[in-house]
Design an enzyme around this catalytic site. Structure first.
Site, PDB file in Angstrom:
ATOM      1  N   LYS A 218       0.855  -1.182   0.000  1.00 39.67           N
ATOM      2  CA  LYS A 218       0.000   0.000   0.000  1.00 39.67           C
ATOM      3  C   LYS A 218       0.891   1.232   0.000  1.00 39.67           C
ATOM      4  CE  LYS A 218      -3.625   2.434   2.635  1.00 39.67           C
ATOM      5  NZ  LYS A 218      -4.166   2.671   3.999  1.00 39.67           N
TER       6      LYS A 218
ATOM      7  N   HIS B 272      -2.018   1.656  16.283  1.00 42.89           N
ATOM      8  CA  HIS B 272      -1.277   2.790  15.755  1.00 42.89           C
ATOM      9  C   HIS B 272      -2.186   3.653  14.888  1.00 42.89           C
ATOM     10  CE1 HIS B 272      -1.036  -0.468  12.812  1.00 42.89           C
ATOM     11  NE2 HIS B 272      -0.817   0.439  11.867  1.00 42.89           N
TER      12      HIS B 272
ATOM     13  N   ASP C  35      -3.256  -3.886  12.481  1.00 47.68           N
ATOM     14  CA  ASP C  35      -3.225  -4.478  11.144  1.00 47.68           C
ATOM     15  C   ASP C  35      -3.753  -5.907  11.184  1.00 47.68           C
ATOM     16  OD1 ASP C  35      -2.148  -2.162  10.181  1.00 47.68           O
ATOM     17  OD2 ASP C  35      -0.092  -2.920  10.049  1.00 47.68           O
TER      18      ASP C  35
ATOM     19  N   HIS D 211      -5.884   1.808  14.616  1.00 46.98           N
ATOM     20  CA  HIS D 211      -6.239   0.456  14.202  1.00 46.98           C
ATOM     21  C   HIS D 211      -5.072  -0.489  14.480  1.00 46.98           C
ATOM     22  CE1 HIS D 211      -3.742   1.861  10.904  1.00 46.98           C
ATOM     23  NE2 HIS D 211      -3.611   0.608  10.493  1.00 46.98           N
TER      24      HIS D 211
END
Length: 339
Positions: free
Chosen positions: A206, A281, A227, A225
Site C-alpha cells: 500500500k 497505531h 493491522d 487500528h
C-alpha cells in the site's frame, strides 16, 4: 468555515488554496481522537531498534521477541535491503501520485469487486461518515501468482522493475522476522511461516499519500487500528507521522533513515496465543509537507485457517482466540462482528 470536499484528498488539498484555517467537517475527528490534544508531549521511551548486522540468530531472535511482546512494533536496521532500492521505491511511488488525476484514475479500485487493489481514497466506511486525510494505491507484490499487473502503474516507466526488486528483498526480511518470532516462542524457526501458509504467504503493498493539511491538529491520516496481517514491513518518507499507543499515550515514532518499521499484526498475536501484541497505531498529517509511507502487509492466503499454535495451548494456558480462515477473520473485523 465549511469547505466542500472532493473525491480524493489530494484534489481537495489542492483546491483549498489559501483557506488555511478550514477543512471539511467530515475530516474533523472527535475530541478524543484529535492529534492536537491527544499526542503525548512528555518524555517517553523510544520504539525499540533491532540491529540485524552480523545475523547473530540468538541475539536477533531475543531482541525481536522482546520488542514484539513489549511493544508490538520495532524498527530494524542493517536489514539487507539496499538504500538504493528503498529510494527507488519511494521515487516511483511519488511519481505515480504526481501524475494528473485522470491518469491515476485508470488504476481506480473496482467497485463491488471485493478487492482493495487499486487507487482510491475512501478505504472503508467510518461512523458518522468521517474520512481519513489520505489517498492510496494497493497492489499485490508477492507471490507472482497473486499479482494482477493491471493495478501496477505504467508510469514511471520503471515502476514494475523497481517494485519487483523491492519485493524480492522484502521476502528475505519477512522470512527473518517470522523465524525470529518463532524462535522467540521456543519453537523451531519455520513454525510460524508454515502456520501462515509457507511459500503461499502473500505480500500486499500500500502506498499512503497524505497531502498537506490546513488543520493537522484536527485530522488523521489513518485512524487508530491494528493491522489484520501477520506482520507489516513499512518504510516512510522523512516527514514524521506514525504514532503508537503505548502505556495509555499516543507517542511519535522517531524517523530513522532507511530503517524498516515492523508492525506485529493480528495473525501473529493469534498464533502466539497473545504473547506477541498487535500494535495499535495511527498516522498524523503535516501542514506544509506531503507525508508518504509504503507498508507491505504480509498475510496468509484467504483460505488459510489461523489459530493459536497447538504448542502454546495447554490447560494452564488455554486458547485465547478462535481458529478461522483469514477470509472470515477479515470479514468479521471489517464489519465489526464478534471474533
Amino acid at each position: 468555515m465549511e469547505v466542500e470536499s472532493s473525491s480524493t484528498v489530494q484534489a481537495l488539498a489542492s483546491s483549498l488554496g489559501v483557506k488555511l484555517d478550514a477543512i471539511p467537517s467530515e475530516f474533523v475527528r472527535s475530541e478524543d481522537e484529535r492529534p492536537g490534544t491527544t499526542t503525548f508531549r512528555g518524555p517517553v521511551p523510544e520504539i525499540p531498534v533491532v540491529d540485524l548486522a552480523g545475523r547473530d540468530r540468538d541475539r536477533i531472535a531475543k531482541a525481536v521477541s522482546e520488542a514484539a511482546e513489549g511493544w508490538g512494533i520495532f524498527q530494524i536496521v542493517n536489514h539487507g535491503v539496499p538504500a538504493e532500492a528503498i529510494a527507488a521505491l519511494q521515487r516511483v511511488g511519488r511519481g505515480f501520485f504526481e501524475m494528473p488525476r485522470e491518469e491515476k484514475e485508470k488504476y481506480a479500485v473496482e467497485p463491488g469487486s471485493g478487492s482493495v487493489e487499486g487507487y482510491g481514497s475512501r478505504l472503508q466506511k467510518e461512523p458518522e461518515g468521517k474520512r481519513a486525510w489520505v489517498d492510496y494505491l494497493f497492489h499485490n507484490v508477492w507471490p507472482e501468482s497473486r499479482i494482477d499487473y493491471k493495478f501496477w502503474p505504467e508510469s514511471p516507466p520503471d515502476y514494475r522493475k523497481v517494485n519487483q526488486e523491492y519485493a524480492r528483498y522484502l521476502v528475505s526480511v519477512m522470512d527473518e522476522m517470522l523465524s525470529s518470532l518463532s524462535l522467540g516462542l521456543g519453537l523451531e524457526g519455520h513454525v510460524i511461516k508454515e502456520a501462515l501458509g509457507g511459500e503461499g504467504v502473500e505480500l500486499l503493498l500500500k502506498i499512503n499519500y497524505y497531502p498537506p493539511c490546513p488543520r493537522p491538529d484536527l485530522a488523521l491520516g489513518v485512524v487508530a487500528h491494528t493491522d489484520m496481517s501477520a506482520v507489516t514491513l513499512l518504510v516512510p518518507n522523512e516527514v514524521p507521522g506514525l504514532q503508537v499507543f503505548k502505556d495509555g499515550h499516543w507517542i511519535d515514532a522517531k524517523y530513522i533513515p532507511n530503517a524498516i518499521i515492523v508492525h506485529i499484526g493480528d495473525q501473529i498475536e493469534i498464533l502466539s496465543n497473545g504473547k506477541y501484541k498487535s500494535v495499535l497505531h495511527r498516522t498524523t498529517v503535516n501542514k506544509e509537507k506531503v507525508r508518504m509511507s509504503w507498508p507491505v502487509f504480509c498475510s496468509p492466503p484467504d483460505d488459510r485457517a489461523v489459530g493459536p499454535l497447538p504448542q502454546l495451548v495447554s490447560e494452564a494456558s488455554p486458547a485465547k482466540f478462535k481458529t478461522k480462515s483469514y477470509k472470515d477473520y477479515k470479514y468479521c473485523k471489517l464489519n465489526k462482528l464478534p471474533q
